[in-house]
Design a protein around this motif. Structure first.
Motif, PDB file in Angstrom:
ATOM      1  N   ALA A  66       0.802  -1.206  -0.039  1.00  0.00           N
ATOM      2  CA  ALA A  66       0.036   0.044  -0.011  1.00  0.00           C
ATOM      3  C   ALA A  66       0.827   1.109   0.003  1.00  0.00           C
ATOM      4  O   ALA A  66       2.041   1.405   0.404  1.00  0.00           O
ATOM      5  CB  ALA A  66      -1.017   0.080   1.229  1.00  0.00           C
ATOM      6  N   HIS A 118      -2.176  -0.527  -3.114  1.00  0.00           N
ATOM      7  CA  HIS A 118      -3.458   0.187  -2.802  1.00  0.00           C
ATOM      8  C   HIS A 118      -2.944   1.307  -2.166  1.00  0.00           C
ATOM      9  O   HIS A 118      -1.901   1.862  -2.023  1.00  0.00           O
ATOM     10  CB  HIS A 118      -3.957  -0.667  -1.527  1.00  0.00           C
ATOM     11  CG  HIS A 118      -4.657  -2.080  -1.845  1.00  0.00           C
ATOM     12  ND1 HIS A 118      -5.861  -2.077  -2.707  1.00  0.00           N
ATOM     13  CD2 HIS A 118      -4.353  -3.269  -1.599  1.00  0.00           C
ATOM     14  CE1 HIS A 118      -6.186  -3.277  -2.869  1.00  0.00           C
ATOM     15  NE2 HIS A 118      -5.440  -4.092  -2.345  1.00  0.00           N
ATOM     16  N   MET A 159      -8.813   3.250   3.332  1.00  0.00           N
ATOM     17  CA  MET A 159      -8.246   2.579   1.784  1.00  0.00           C
ATOM     18  C   MET A 159      -9.371   3.154   0.914  1.00  0.00           C
ATOM     19  O   MET A 159     -10.368   2.966   0.957  1.00  0.00           O
ATOM     20  CB  MET A 159      -8.066   1.384   1.571  1.00  0.00           C
ATOM     21  CG  MET A 159      -6.974   0.709   2.794  1.00  0.00           C
ATOM     22  SD  MET A 159      -6.821  -1.152   2.419  1.00  0.00           S
ATOM     23  CE  MET A 159      -7.105  -1.136   0.823  1.00  0.00           C
TER      24      MET A 159
END
Lengths: 337, 337
Positions: free
Chosen positions: A69, A104, B106
């Motif tokens: 991420a 992400h 997210m």
DNA sequence: TGGAAGGCTGGAAGCGCTTCCAGTTTCAGG
DNA sequence: CCTGAAACTGGAAGCGCTTCCAGCCTTCCA
């Protein structure tokens, strides 16, 4: 071959067992690493399908020490500043580029003290593989800390008082200069500016661009009237400038929103645009097209900014050494100038 | 007590050793769990400070089976639809509420096939503790899949053709009805509507509200002219309606952007607003305040939508059973009606 | 036909943290 | 001074995956 939907999450061990191989082999197949025979590769693939197996990203992260991420942190005092469509566009660009790298996107709005502390944790605990930082305030503690941390950091715009190692910026100076030059080329000589907050690099650069163009044309720059990039602040600034310099015939505003505000004030005061006063904005947001008259403005590649930040971050994460980037701006002429 | 900045990330083992306790005790101190004497608690705290220790979130996640993150996924075909400030506001609200629960945000823009597949993975691999889903299209495969997955899912708005278990929505029907009623109360009887895409629940509900109000007032609803919520589509729709129904004296548009477009078309055609035609929008975005004349519109609590989605999700994650929520809208009168 | 090179394979050791559990202390009450 | 309960403590077993490494089996050339 029923694509099983198991009640419990199945693990790599189960896949390996079903396929009749060891866990290592199964792992290699999933990451398609070498050293696996065709036969076993297929057996594992079958097992995966049969069990509906999906790897557990957390476990993978722990083993590889990569979270998968990247974070985009927007640091500023007012959370609602983020509601600006500007950021939405940055996100679209960043998201697309991160998707290509299979990363992400984590979004951190560091407005409150609490939010800032969480970002600090994130940086220090390597909670993300990299960070894109947009620091709005002068002397942002987060910005300083980010420069010291181990994890890759790319700045969006250069924060005042810091010279980050990696950043992507927009050519604010050049854009502002071009806008002002254009006003001058139109024959306007009494050109004022509604600048943005001068404790931001954006505000400063756009003001400097105005100054440069004026001086280069042999004109004396007017002292700036500052706004905070919003419509209402633009309207107020325009009122102040009109009172102070009734002779003005051109205005360069450091944002479209302020430009729209200036248009409103001028219209209310009965001054015609562009006949009496020519107005140019900055940003090329939707508002520039909608305002009356449509606003001549400096286009900046906002989505590109997000995209390039993400790309630079990915490069950094992959151990490459990218160079800072300044994206070009371009004048878009509409009716207001 | 130098707040050490170690070259390498220190681990809980090191903290425990330095503090002269076992790892379990150190862990308990960090999570301030019971069964630790005051003395050891302090010893651990000292060690933490001395080493500059920060827990590794990934390891913690693996052990607790909680990722510490919630995802906001926006599913639609066109990524740029996300550039709408609407989402930025949703994010601000959601972010604030998640922060209170110590969850990270997210962001997943599921526009491409690839993006959709990644979200699918996320759902199936429990890559987040919960998901907030805003599905824009009719019959979105992601929406269907989300309803089947194990992990908590809260919908933002109700997708067409699905009746989600948990959702937060805005009272589109009531808002549209109120707007139309207001036009009628102003004495307008030839009220048309520029509706949004009728393959979205938002578009349908706002159109239904218009119909309801017209019928309730004993007026025959006009057939709707559809736009896609954008300024230009609003302008085009207005042109079509003017041609078809030159007698119209009121317009309810299903978005402010379309309202602004309608204003532009009317202005270009020389029709005065609101004298000849009264116009009402929906959303109460910045554009409504800036347009000329300022747009009467239906305010919806966008930030509240994000906040409530996040709160509901947190409740779900904590094992509670919240109930769906419909947030109120309210008419904001400005000059256009 | 012998042997070296190299592709496959699975065992085992982590990654850093939580948590169960059994053993040890501590201490009030008798 | 003894006893049982309650409070502490640390060992150990995971969480699910990657990856190193040593051993095995082919294969191919001399």
């Amino acid at each position: 071959m029923a694509q099983g939907v198991p009640n419990r999450q199945s693990t790599l061990d189960e896949v390996a067992e079903l396929a009749g191989v060891s866990r290592s082999v199964a792992s290699r197949v999933l990451n398609n690493a070498p050293h696996v025979s065709r036969a076993k590769r297929e057996a594992v693939a079958r097992a995966v399908l049969q069990l509906g197996y999906v790897p557990n990203p957390t476990a993978r992260a722990l083993a590889t020490r990569q979270t998968g991420a990247a974070a985009l942190v927007v640091s500023g005092e007012d959370p609602s500043i983020f509601a600006d469509p500007f950021f939405a566009q940055v996100i679209v660009g960043a998201s697309a580029a991160l998707e290509e790298a299979e990363l992400h996107l984590m979004l951190c709005l560091a407005a409150s003290d609490r939010g800032r502390r969480r970002v600090e944790q994130l940086l220090r605990s390597k909670g993300a593989d990299g960070v894109m930082l947009m620091a709005l305030r002068e002397d942002d503690p987060l910005a300083r800390m980010a420069e010291e941390t181990e994890i890759p950091v790319v700045f969006g715009g250069r924060p005042v008082g810091l010279d980050p190692r990696w950043y992507v910026d927009v050519d604010n100076l050049g854009g502002a200069r071009a806008a002002t030059e254009y006003l001058i080329s139109l024959g306007r000589t009494r050109v004022v500016t509604i600048c943005g907050r001068l404790d931001t690099e954006v505000g400063r650069a756009r003001y400097r661009g105005y100054q440069d163009a004026m001086l280069a044309a042999g004109l004396e720059p007017y002292p700036p009237e500052a706004g905070d990039f919003t419509e209402s602040s633009g309207a107020a600034a325009m009122a102040a400038l009109s009172a102070r310099h009734p002779e003005l015939d051109g205005v360069f505003t450091a944002s479209d929103n302020m430009g729209a505000g200036a248009l409103r004030t001028l219209r209310d005061a009965g001054r015609r645009v562009p006949a009496d006063v020519a107005v140019i904005g900055f940003d090329d947001l939707a508002v520039a097209r909608i305002s009356d008259p449509p606003l001549t403005t400096v286009h900046q590649p906002v989505e590109g900014l997000g995209r390039e930040m993400a790309r630079m971050l990915v490069a950094l994460i992959n151990g490459q050494a990218p160079t800072p980037l300044i994206l070009p701006t371009r004048l878009v002429t509409r009716a207001s100038a």
